[in-house]
Design a protein around this motif. Structure first.
Motif, short mmCIF file in Angstrom:
data_model
loop_
_atom_site.label_atom_id
_atom_site.label_comp_id
_atom_site.label_asym_id
_atom_site.label_seq_id
_atom_site.Cartn_x
_atom_site.Cartn_y
_atom_site.Cartn_z
N PHE A 155 36.36 36.89 33.39
CA PHE A 155 37.48 36.22 33.36
C PHE A 155 37.60 34.62 33.06
N VAL A 156 36.17 34.38 32.79
CA VAL A 156 35.78 32.83 32.37
C VAL A 156 35.52 32.88 30.94
N PRO A 157 36.36 32.23 29.91
CA PRO A 157 35.86 32.31 28.47
C PRO A 157 34.65 31.85 28.30
N GLU A 158 33.88 30.92 28.89
CA GLU A 158 32.80 30.67 28.57
C GLU A 158 31.38 31.42 28.73
N GLU B 99 30.81 36.28 40.18
CA GLU B 99 32.21 36.06 39.89
C GLU B 99 33.03 36.91 40.82
N ASP B 100 34.27 36.46 41.26
CA ASP B 100 35.35 37.13 41.97
C ASP B 100 36.43 37.35 41.15
N MET B 101 36.49 38.67 40.62
CA MET B 101 37.66 39.14 39.67
C MET B 101 38.81 39.64 40.13
N SER B 102 38.93 39.47 41.58
CA SER B 102 39.93 40.43 42.56
C SER B 102 41.39 39.88 41.93
N GLU B 103 41.48 38.79 41.80
CA GLU B 103 42.88 38.16 41.08
C GLU B 103 43.49 38.83 40.00
N HIS B 104 42.45 38.62 39.07
CA HIS B 104 42.83 39.18 37.78
C HIS B 104 42.80 40.70 37.61
N CYS C 286 29.93 44.54 44.19
CA CYS C 286 30.90 45.67 44.48
C CYS C 286 31.63 45.49 45.74
N GLU C 287 30.62 44.94 46.88
CA GLU C 287 31.29 44.67 48.16
C GLU C 287 32.31 43.53 48.12
N ARG C 288 32.15 42.54 47.12
CA ARG C 288 33.15 41.58 46.91
C ARG C 288 34.42 41.83 46.49
#
Length: 346
Positions: A166-169, A216-221, A265-267
């Motif tokens: 979820f980071v364009p770069e 990366e933490d994608m949880s919110e997205h 996966c744990e994150r």
């Protein structure tokens, strides 16, 4: 002397016949199991009977062409071939007659062929004519239009869009973008999600964990997008595709360790729709059909093709698929895959 020589020849012939009969009897009793070209077991036989392998869930990669250049891609643009649509329908009919319940259309990028009309007609055919319980697609989302949903959305159960960051770069580093366009991949992701809701198609996300996104933490997205499933794969090397002398890609520097994959996966363990798949779970547990409708055997780390089901039939081609049905079931390959059974709120 001649009699002695004849006796030896006769004994040798008798021994050969005896070994042949013994081999045949062992095969019949299931002691020697069916094998493919690379000596992988393709049926699960036991004493007193056997279980016939069926193509319950098939991934049909109808094209290898793609408008993205993801560095880890393990089904690369080695050809530009696409079957004539009537031949593709013939093959899909054969699969249905042999037990197929779910077909997943993939690529390359499946929407690249005739601007999605080729894919749309196959989706309609599978749902309306073949009456398959589940018809799904995996896409990068960039070429999908609302007009496509208007025409074909009712025939589609699940649409999976691949998104690795979820980071364009980061997406640009991975190659999940169009070189000729500055369009953000994430714009396509959210737009397609909205169309899935509007046209009552279950929305899914696929993510490949690699060295660029492993922390990366994608949880919110993911929570915001609320997919029915979030399939998370460990970056996999396949000879001739993304590693090796004849490969189009070289993904060796993108591979993560098992520990790094587990940490990712744990994150995200609190995401209820998370479906993680390690290399061990993934490699041989998918029935992969290429653009010629040949099953691809990955058991040796490459993609060794069977003969086309259009030439030898489904049952004969399946013998050379390398498919691990036990792992398919163990990883949860069979689930509620018809949108009619999902009880989703649109």
């Amino acid at each position: 002397m001649e009699e002695t020589t004849l006796s030896i020849v006769a004994l040798s012939a008798f021994a050969m016949i005896f070994l042949f009969i013994l081999f045949a009897l062992k095969q019949k009793r299931g002691i020697i199991k069916g094998k493919n070209y690379s000596s992988s077991i393709v049926t699960y036989e036991e004493e007193g009977g056997s279980k016939e392998l069926k193509p319950t869930s098939v991934n049909y990669h109808l094209t290898r062409q793609c408008n993205y250049k993801c560095g880890f891609c393990f089904h690369t643009a080695k050809t530009s071939y696409v079957l004539p649509i009537e031949e593709a329908k013939k093959g899909l009919t054969l699969l249905k007659e042999n037990g197929m319940e779910k077909v997943n259309f993939a690529g390359g990028e499946p929407f690249i062929v005739k601007r999605g009309s080729f894919l749309g007609e196959l989706v309609r055919f599978c749902k309306e004519d073949l009456e398959l319980p589940s018809v799904t697609i995996v896409s990068n989302g960039s070429l999908i239009t609302e007009k496509w949903f208007e025409k074909y959305g009712e025939y589609l159960d699940i649409l999976a869009v691949s998104c690795d960051s979820f980071v364009p770069e980061t997406n640009r580093h991975i190659g999940r973008c169009q070189n000729s366009s500055k369009k953000d991949h994430l714009e396509s992701l959210y737009r397609v999600r909205d169309w899935c809701i509007k046209y009552k198609v279950a929305f899914k996300i696929n993510t490949v964990v690699n060295t660029h996104n492993k922390d990366e933490d994608m949880s919110e997205h993911i929570a915001e997008l609320s997919p029915c499933r979030w399939k998370v794969f460990q970056c996999l090397l396949i000879g001739g595709e993304n590693v090796g002398e004849n490969a189009i890609r070289n993904a060796e520097n993108m591979v993560v360790t098992s520990e790094e994959f587990q940490a990712f996966c744990e994150r995200h363990r609190d995401i209820s729709c998370l479906v993680p798949e390690s290399n061990v779970q993934m490699k041989d547990s998918y029935l992969i059909l290429d653009e010629y409708m040949r099953f691809l055997d990955c058991t040796r780390g490459n993609k060794d093709p069977s003969r086309s089901i259009l030439d030898v039939g489904v049952k004969n081609a399946l013998k050379f698929s390398g498919f691990d049905e036990k792992m398919f079931l163990k990883r949860g390959g069979k689930y509620k895959w018809s949108k009619a059974d999902m009880n989703l709120e649109w």
